[in-house]
Design an enzyme around this catalytic site. Structure first.
Site, mmCIF file in Angstrom:
data_model
loop_
_atom_site.group_PDB
_atom_site.id
_atom_site.type_symbol
_atom_site.label_atom_id
_atom_site.label_comp_id
_atom_site.label_asym_id
_atom_site.label_seq_id
_atom_site.Cartn_x
_atom_site.Cartn_y
_atom_site.Cartn_z
ATOM 1 N N ASP A 483 69.669 38.385 51.343
ATOM 2 C CA ASP A 483 70.721 37.596 51.986
ATOM 3 C C ASP A 483 70.269 36.943 53.283
ATOM 4 O O ASP A 483 70.980 36.139 53.861
ATOM 5 C CB ASP A 483 71.900 38.509 52.337
ATOM 6 C CG ASP A 483 72.831 38.671 51.165
ATOM 7 O OD1 ASP A 483 72.681 37.920 50.192
ATOM 8 O OD2 ASP A 483 73.693 39.551 51.239
HETATM 9 C C1 BGC Z 1 72.415 41.927 56.547
HETATM 10 C C2 BGC Z 1 72.229 41.978 55.053
HETATM 11 C C3 BGC Z 1 73.546 41.804 54.349
HETATM 12 C C4 BGC Z 1 74.234 40.551 54.867
HETATM 13 C C5 BGC Z 1 75.558 40.298 54.194
HETATM 14 C C6 BGC Z 1 73.184 40.705 56.933
HETATM 15 O O1 BGC Z 1 73.435 40.734 58.305
HETATM 16 O O2 BGC Z 1 71.167 41.962 57.175
HETATM 17 O O3 BGC Z 1 71.633 43.203 54.688
HETATM 18 O O4 BGC Z 1 73.338 41.699 52.977
HETATM 19 O O5 BGC Z 1 74.394 40.635 56.251
HETATM 20 O O6 BGC Z 1 76.568 41.081 54.624
HETATM 21 C C1 NOJ Z 2 72.659 44.115 51.682
HETATM 22 C C2 NOJ Z 2 73.540 43.424 50.711
HETATM 23 O O1 NOJ Z 2 74.650 44.248 50.421
HETATM 24 C C3 NOJ Z 2 72.814 43.079 49.448
HETATM 25 O O2 NOJ Z 2 73.634 42.307 48.612
HETATM 26 C C4 NOJ Z 2 71.538 42.358 49.748
HETATM 27 O O3 NOJ Z 2 70.869 42.149 48.539
HETATM 28 C C5 NOJ Z 2 70.682 43.130 50.709
HETATM 29 N N1 NOJ Z 2 71.431 43.413 51.885
HETATM 30 C C6 NOJ Z 2 69.396 42.393 51.085
HETATM 31 O O4 NOJ Z 2 69.658 41.348 51.942
#
Ligand code: BGC
Ligand code: NOJ
Length: 810
Positions: A483
């Site tokens: 993400d």
């Molecule tokens: C985090 C991710 C997460 C995303 C969506 C980001 O700040 O680093 O791990 O998937 O937010 O909530």
């Molecule tokens: C946490 C999110 O919940 C997940 O959807 C995502 O794949 C990982 N972070 C990696 O960014």
């Protein structure tokens, strides 16, 4: 350094000091009513939705940490103490917290008095039960004065922490005997109230927080407790709480039990009141009557224990590694169930306010619980698929209460659709229930626009091939699994969300990771088509997969590893040509899992690169070298200081992909070694550094380039749970459901001589013994089923409610 130990027989982690490196929590729940409880009795309860139906209050990021909960104060002569140490914080003579599956028992001892609180949520009602067992260990009679304490949340957890101009005037309670009712907003649109009850007459009570505490006191020494009294307050506005004041006399050696019930009630509009503004207490009394004696409460507790024994019973393994066994048999499976219920909503790192259910998260979580709760998995699949768009794309998140897509976040995360294929394929392999494909499922929750689930899968598949970039690789959209790799975002404004901002349109950023996913799940889609005898569609799918493999071969290989992506400008991401982050973990894991490079040695080569550049003592980091500055063209990933989160942290979720890839390449020693680096049980001795619970996986362990390598964050709600269970149970132990049977193809450490596994599958129980006389990693040389040798590695489906003996020799 350790702060407790595993009690595998009772399936408990036993914490021996209240001062753990971070609050170590557990979950109690029945699918509707949930509580989070820490080892010092911090935490809160909610009904279904941690944001909209928060029952008790919790202050996140408070100082001191974790200082709201469901608390008890015991006064014994001049000493006031709490069995959970907090909130009184009087040093205890003995302390123990046992976190078990679906329950927590906390025991404190002081001045020859022992108090044990057993907390659980029964299946039958929406309530948390606390059985308080008091024991006089001295040779003199004791009279104990006890105060209970919970603080109500005014239901909507976000409003509760922000809208004080209103909140301080809305609070309402009712008191009847030993039951303290919380009915804020019941007079208007709410049809729910909560209550806190104890099954003994009280000497007094309080419901006004300020009076109970004293305006300038904290929870350590409330006025009522210090003054050995209760003020019998009835809260009007401000902050309603519930506190019972109870006196208990104990003869020398005597034990007594009290049962507390914290309950939640919903009523139809017409039945809300018995007279003007007097709430209808009958449903609360019905709940209370089920727990009015300790015997009834204990019987209900035992049912919870039995339920969990059954839930864990579908997969049980005995290997030479005790720690591996406890992960597979107990804690990893438990964490998978918890992620099913909570997704990413409520933990000590997720506030229960922010995030709905993730489309990709929920599909992946399913891989870890489908064997435990197939019926719930089926419903979950239908719920998720119902939010899908007609073009196969998906809302990135949906709301658990309404089950509708969340338009604030929107879609365009181009990996999302493929995870639906992963989940459906896992469900069918587990259950054989191919009829799920005929279910009529809406697009975007529009009941007027329905199609079969099979059609949804086709749209998922086609969404990728309809969105290819210049290298014929999948366009990444906002982001793929990572993400934080935001290749179309270009944000220089701190008020913008990396997740939802796309400042440059018309980009051609492509993802090699999605390409790997497409090859893997595209082949599974083709297999599903073949199951349905749709050979035309299967052939079409295989052709698309072959083309994608070609694209990866031509444009996805960097010489020693797979490239991560192409950015907005068509420049390589995760290549030796890059200034920073030359290699990323995700495409290495997924391309090899998809089988790319297995035949020509590139898989082996990339796994060597992973070992050389990404692996460290604490696991495998996400990328290397870390971004040392903000790169506008990459987005959030470069916003994190190096070594944390997606910027070169050990992002545990993707470690099992490499573990699986290692097993596919036949390196069982390394697969297992990688498992042990992130496994909480195997790193229990590092608890002080790790900080998070040694019984569950954390989302992230700080990587080798971090300021504090090895320190973990974000325990419990992570895709790591499902994927490590898949890696351990299906790939290391090698017992994996297939469409036509149960495949047994282990890839274990060479020194393991024997492994036994009990696996329930399609209404039969398989007793599997794996023998490894010549010290191999992988390769079945003989497979016997009920005494007869069979060829291949797939054990047939029996469907006969019987036990079948499977003997494997490597
Ligand atoms: C985090 C991710 C997460 C995303 C969506 C980001 O700040 O680093 O791990 O998937 O937010 O909530
Ligand atoms: C946490 C999110 O919940 C997940 O959807 C995502 O794949 C990982 N972070 C990696 O960014």
């Amino acid at each position: 350094m350790k702060f407790g130990y595993f009690d595998d027989k009772n399936r408990e982690y036993v914490i021996t000091t209240p001062q753990t490196p971070y609050p170590w929590i557990n979950y109690l729940g029945n699918g509707d009513f949930f509580s989070i409880i820490s080892n010092t009795s911090g935490g809160y309860s909610f009904y279904r939705d941690a944001r909209l139906r928060r029952i008790t209050r919790y202050r996140y990021n408070n100082i001191p940490l974790d200082s709201n909960g469901k608390y008890l104060y015991i006064r014994d002569e001049n000493t006031v103490w709490s069995p959970s140490w907090k909130p009184a914080k009087t040093p205890l003579d003995h302390y123990e917290c046992r976190h078990g599956l679906g329950y927590t028992k906390i025991t404190g001892e002081k001045n020859k008095c022992r108090a044990r609180v057993t907390c659980f949520v029964p299946d039958e009602v929406n309530a948390e039960i606390q059985i308080l067992n008091l024991e006089n260990l001295s040779d003199k009679p004791k009279t104990l004065k006890i105060h209970s304490f919970v603080e109500w949340c005014l239901w909507n957890a976000l409003e509760d922490t922000t809208n004080f101009q209103r909140n301080f005037s809305t609070g309402q309670v009712e008191i009847e005997g030993s039951t303290l009712y919380h009915k804020t907003e019941f007079r208007e649109r709410r049809n729910h109230y909560a209550f806190y009850h104890v099954n003994t007459p009280v000497k007094g009570f309080d419901t006004d927080r300020e009076k109970f505490l004293g305006l300038y006191n904290g929870l350590e020494a409330p006025d009522a407790v210090m003054n050995q009294t209760a003020y019998n307050t009835e809260a009007h506005g401000w902050s309603p709480v519930a506190s019972h004041f109870i006196e208990v006399s104990l003869k020398p050696g005597e034990q007594k039990q009290l049962v507390f019930v914290l309950g939640y009630v919903e009523l139809p509009d017409k039945d809300k009141f018995v007279s003007n503004q007097v709430i209808n207490k009958k449903p609360a009394k019905d709940i209370i009557s089920l727990f009015d004696t300790p015997e009834k409460a204990v019987a209900s507790f035992k049912r919870v224990v039995t339920k969990w024994t059954e839930l864990m019973g579908g997969y049980q393994a005995v290997t030479p590694d005790e720690k591996f066994n406890r992960m597979v048999n107990i804690w990893n499976q438990y964490q998978c169930v918890i992620t099913y219920y909570f997704s990413r909503s409520a933990s000590y790192f997720e506030s229960g306010i922010g995030r709905g259910m993730g489309f990709r998260d929920s599909n992946q979580d399913l891989l870890g619980f489908v064997h435990i709760m197939p019926q719930l998995a089926k419903q979950r699949i239908i719920d998720i698929a119902s939010t899908q768009f007609e073009d196969g794309g998906a809302y990135h998140q949906y709301q658990p209460l309404t089950k509708r897509g969340n338009s604030d976040v929107g879609g365009n995360f181009n990996d999302d659709p493929l995870w639906l294929i992963a989940a459906v394929s896992a469900y069918i392999k587990e259950t054989g229930d191919i009829s799920i494909l005929d279910e009529q499922v809406p697009f975007d929750n529009n009941e007027k626009n329905m199609a079969s689930l099979m059609e949804h899968l086709k749209r998922s598949f086609d969404h990728v091939i309809n969105n290819l970039g210049p290298h014929k690789l999948p366009l990444i959209g906002r982001a793929d699994w990572n993400d934080c790799l935001n290749l179309n975002c270009f944000s220089s404004n701190p008020d913008e969300s990396f997740q939802t901002t796309e400042n440059k349109s018309g980009g051609v950023a492509e993802s090699v990771f999605i390409a790997g996913m497409f090859i893997k799940y595209g082949l599974e889609y083709a297999e599903i088509c073949s199951q349905l005898k749709n050979t035309g569609e299967a052939a079409r799918a295989e052709k698309c997969v072959a083309e994608m493999t070609e694209a990866v071969n031509n444009h996805g290989w960097d010489g020693e590893w797979f490239i991560r992506a192409y950015d907005y400008f068509g420049k390589k991401v995760g290549s030796h040509e890059c200034e920073e982050s030359k290699i990323f973990i995700e495409p290495q894991g997924f391309c090899v899992m998809a089988g790319v490079g297995l035949a020509d040695g590139r898989a082996a080569k990339t796994l060597e690169s992973v070992n050389k550049y990404l692996a460290c003592d604490h696991g495998i980091v996400l990328n290397y070298p870390a971004f040392t500055r903000y790169h506008i063209e990459y987005g959030e990933i470069s916003s994190y200081p190096q070594g944390y989160k997606e910027n070169a942290g050990v992002f545990c979720h993707n470690n099992p992909w490499v573990i699986i890839a290692e097993t596919m390449n036949g390196n069982g020693n390394r697969a297992f070694d990688y498992f042990t680096r992130i496994s909480p049980a195997h790193t229990e001795e590092k608890s002080e550094l790790r900080k998070t619970e040694p019984y569950v996986f954390s989302q992230m362990i700080a990587g080798k380039e971090a300021y504090k390598p090895g320190e973990a964050k974000n325990s419990w709600l992570t895709g790591t749970a499902a994927w490590t269970f898949v890696a351990a149970s299906q790939h290391i132990l090698g017992v994996r459901p297939a469409f036509n049977g149960l495949q047994v193809d282990p890839c274990i450490p060479a020194e393991w001589k024997e492994v036994t596994i009990i696996r329930k599958f399609r209404k039969a129980t398989y007793h599997i013994t794996i023998k490894n006389p010549s010290g191999k990693n992988r390769g079945v040389s003989e497979l016997k089923v009920d005494g007869d040798i069979i060829s291949g590695t797939i054990v047939p489906i029996f469907n006969d409610n019987k036990i079948h003996k499977v003997e494997v020799i490597l």
